[in-house]
Design an enzyme around this catalytic site. Structure first.
Site, PDB file in Angstrom:
ATOM      1  N   CYS A 126       0.898  -0.614   0.228  1.00 57.69           N
ATOM      2  CA  CYS A 126      -0.077  -0.145   0.082  1.00 57.69           C
ATOM      3  C   CYS A 126       0.768   0.856   0.407  1.00 57.69           C
ATOM      4  CB  CYS A 126      -1.001   0.375   1.069  1.00 57.69           C
ATOM      5  SG  CYS A 126      -2.302   1.575   1.468  1.00 57.69           S
ATOM      6  N   HIS A 174      -9.250  -3.851  -2.255  1.00 61.28           N
ATOM      7  CA  HIS A 174      -7.587  -2.779  -1.602  1.00 61.28           C
ATOM      8  C   HIS A 174      -8.452  -1.342  -1.267  1.00 61.28           C
ATOM      9  CE1 HIS A 174      -4.571  -2.131   0.068  1.00 61.28           C
ATOM     10  NE2 HIS A 174      -4.052  -1.029  -0.541  1.00 61.28           N
ATOM     11  N   GLU A 175      -8.537  -1.052  -2.984  1.00 60.37           N
ATOM     12  CA  GLU A 175      -8.820   0.749  -3.379  1.00 60.37           C
ATOM     13  C   GLU A 175     -10.108   0.960  -2.230  1.00 60.37           C
ATOM     14  OE1 GLU A 175      -6.114   2.214  -3.657  1.00 60.37           O
ATOM     15  OE2 GLU A 175      -5.038   0.657  -4.356  1.00 60.37           O
ATOM     16  N   HIS A 214      -9.818   1.261   0.922  1.00 59.23           N
ATOM     17  CA  HIS A 214     -10.255   2.893   1.597  1.00 59.23           C
ATOM     18  C   HIS A 214     -10.999   3.431   1.983  1.00 59.23           C
ATOM     19  CE1 HIS A 214      -5.564   2.668   1.491  1.00 59.23           C
ATOM     20  NE2 HIS A 214      -4.577   2.211   0.547  1.00 59.23           N
TER      21      HIS A 214
HETATM   22 NI    NI Z   1      -3.481   1.377  -0.195  1.00 59.59          NI
END
Ligand code: NI
Length: 178
Positions: free
Chosen positions: A89, A131-132, A135
């Site tokens: 990340c 993953h995004e 976020h």
């Molecule tokens: Ni990230």
């Protein structure tokens, strides 16, 4: 357009749930450009708006030839297949650990003009989309690690020169797969 500083773990915006985009205006188009340019400069696979200090539901991705962005993404899993592999990340420089994710994803969202768009991802792209999207919920990859891996990651983060105190997600994590 500008390359923006990337917020590091410890910055509270990374733990804040991002707001949906409601205005598909010039400001949004500039945000998409900044995300795309900052991601290219950092040579990462994905970058979410909170990572450049903007609490809106937008991210950019660049996985091989698959490049783009999504506004107000909604992630679905077409099957139960999983993958295990190394993940990093941009808000955790130098930190790479295994994270279990779904193998296949379908992400629906919008362009910066408000037109609906769909991104079908498998393997690394699917990992990136998960993953995004995390976020945007204030969820970080350390939250998705199995306990033993997370312990090792937290130790490495504590020793990193850029890090502050390590805190796990205050948010409910949906679709927990470990
Ligand atoms: Ni990230």
């Amino acid at each position: 357009m500008a390359i923006r500083p990337i917020r590091l773990f410890g910055d509270p915006i990374l733990r804040t749930v991002a707001d949906p985009v409601t205005d598909f205006d010039k400001q949004l188009r500039n945000l998409v450009k900044d995300l795309t340019e900052t991601l290219r400069d950092a040579q990462g696979l994905g970058l979410a708006a909170p990572q450049i200090g903007v609490g809106l539901r937008v991210f950019a991705y660049a996985v091989g030839s698959e490049r783009g962005y999504l506004v107000n993404p909604d992630l679905k899993f077409p099957d139960e297949e999983e993958q295990d592999g190394e993940e990093g990340c941009l808000s955790f420089p130098g930190v790479y650990f295994d994270v279990k994710r779904r193998l296949n994803t379908v992400a629906r969202g919008f362009t910066d003009r408000g037109d609906p768009v769909q991104v079908v991802g498998t393997d690394v792209l699917a990992r990136c989309l998960q993953h995004e999207t995390d976020h945007l919920e204030g969820v970080l990859f350390i939250d998705r690690m199995d306990p033993a891996t997370r312990k090792r990651a937290v130790r490495q983060i504590r020793e990193a020169d850029w890090a502050g105190p390590v805190r796990l997600s205050p948010h409910r994590i949906t679709d927990r797969i470990f």
